[in-house]
Write an enzyme that holds these catalytic residues in place. Structure first.
Site, PDB file in Angstrom:
ATOM      1  N   ARG A 169      -5.007  -9.182   0.771  1.00 40.07           N
ATOM      2  CA  ARG A 169      -4.312 -10.465   0.639  1.00 40.07           C
ATOM      3  C   ARG A 169      -3.780 -10.746  -0.750  1.00 40.07           C
ATOM      4  NH1 ARG A 169      -8.960 -14.160   2.930  1.00 40.07           N
ATOM      5  NH2 ARG A 169     -10.141 -12.604   1.766  1.00 40.07           N
ATOM      6  N   SER A 170      -4.631 -10.662  -1.773  1.00 37.02           N
ATOM      7  CA  SER A 170      -4.152 -11.027  -3.112  1.00 37.02           C
ATOM      8  C   SER A 170      -3.128 -10.048  -3.674  1.00 37.02           C
ATOM      9  CB  SER A 170      -5.317 -11.259  -4.079  1.00 37.02           C
ATOM     10  OG  SER A 170      -6.169 -10.155  -4.173  1.00 37.02           O
ATOM     11  N   CYS A 210      -8.660 -12.848  -3.745  1.00 36.97           N
ATOM     12  CA  CYS A 210      -9.278 -12.686  -2.425  1.00 36.97           C
ATOM     13  C   CYS A 210     -10.623 -12.000  -2.625  1.00 36.97           C
ATOM     14  CB  CYS A 210      -8.357 -11.941  -1.454  1.00 36.97           C
ATOM     15  SG  CYS A 210      -8.069 -10.195  -1.836  1.00 36.97           S
ATOM     16  N   ASN A 229      -9.528  -7.607  -3.335  1.00 38.49           N
ATOM     17  CA  ASN A 229      -8.277  -7.335  -4.047  1.00 38.49           C
ATOM     18  C   ASN A 229      -7.593  -6.068  -3.536  1.00 38.49           C
ATOM     19  OD1 ASN A 229      -7.176  -6.710  -7.451  1.00 38.49           O
ATOM     20  ND2 ASN A 229      -6.225  -8.030  -5.958  1.00 38.49           N
TER      21      ASN A 229
END
Length: 151
Positions: free
Chosen positions: A15-16, A9, A12
């Site tokens: 989402r990721s 993403c 970091n």
């Protein structure tokens, strides 16, 4: 079979790392041995833990993100991972620019793995503030990914 997966993403921190934590927990529950990591296209948060409200939302669902630390995606990742999944169009464009000619990783948008969701991107809860909505989508996409890996 794909064994090494990288989620990407922007920073970091939402989402990721959430996708990393969710997929890791789901893979473990299914008895799958996968190498899972996450990174950001930007370097603003390198070394930082996931964003507090994201950690809280994930924790409420049983996902522990507290040990994760942000890092920036690197050219070497295109050789280290089998599959690199971007969260949105901007992430995909950044990954395409970074991708070396000799990179062997398959590059895809995370939402492409479950087109029936109707989502084309994983919304960034840092801006939308919808941490639970993002986790709902990440869980759905992670199940779809694991189903594909097991098929």
């Amino acid at each position: 079979m794909t064994h090494r997966i990288l989620f990407v993403c922007l920073g970091n921190i939402c989402r990721s790392p959430s996708a990393e934590g969710v997929l890791r927990a789901m893979a473990e529950a299914r008895g799958l041995d996968l190498s899972i990591d996450s990174a950001g296209t930007g370097d603003w948060h390198v070394g930082e833990p996931p964003y507090g409200p994201m950690q809280a939302a994930a924790s409420a669902r049983g996902y522990d993100l507290s040990t994760l630390r942000a890092r920036q995606v690197a050219v070497e990742d295109f050789a280290r991972f089998d599959l690199i999944l971007g969260m949105d169009d901007a992430n995909m464009a950044a990954l395409e620019r970074l991708r070396p000619a000799e990179g062997t990783a398959r590059l895809a948008r995370f939402t492409d793995l479950a087109p029936d969701t109707g989502a084309t991107e994983v919304p960034d809860p840092y801006y939308t503030r919808d941490f639970d909505g993002t986790l709902d989508l990440v869980e759905t996409l992670s199940r779809a990914l694991l189903d594909q890996l097991e098929a």
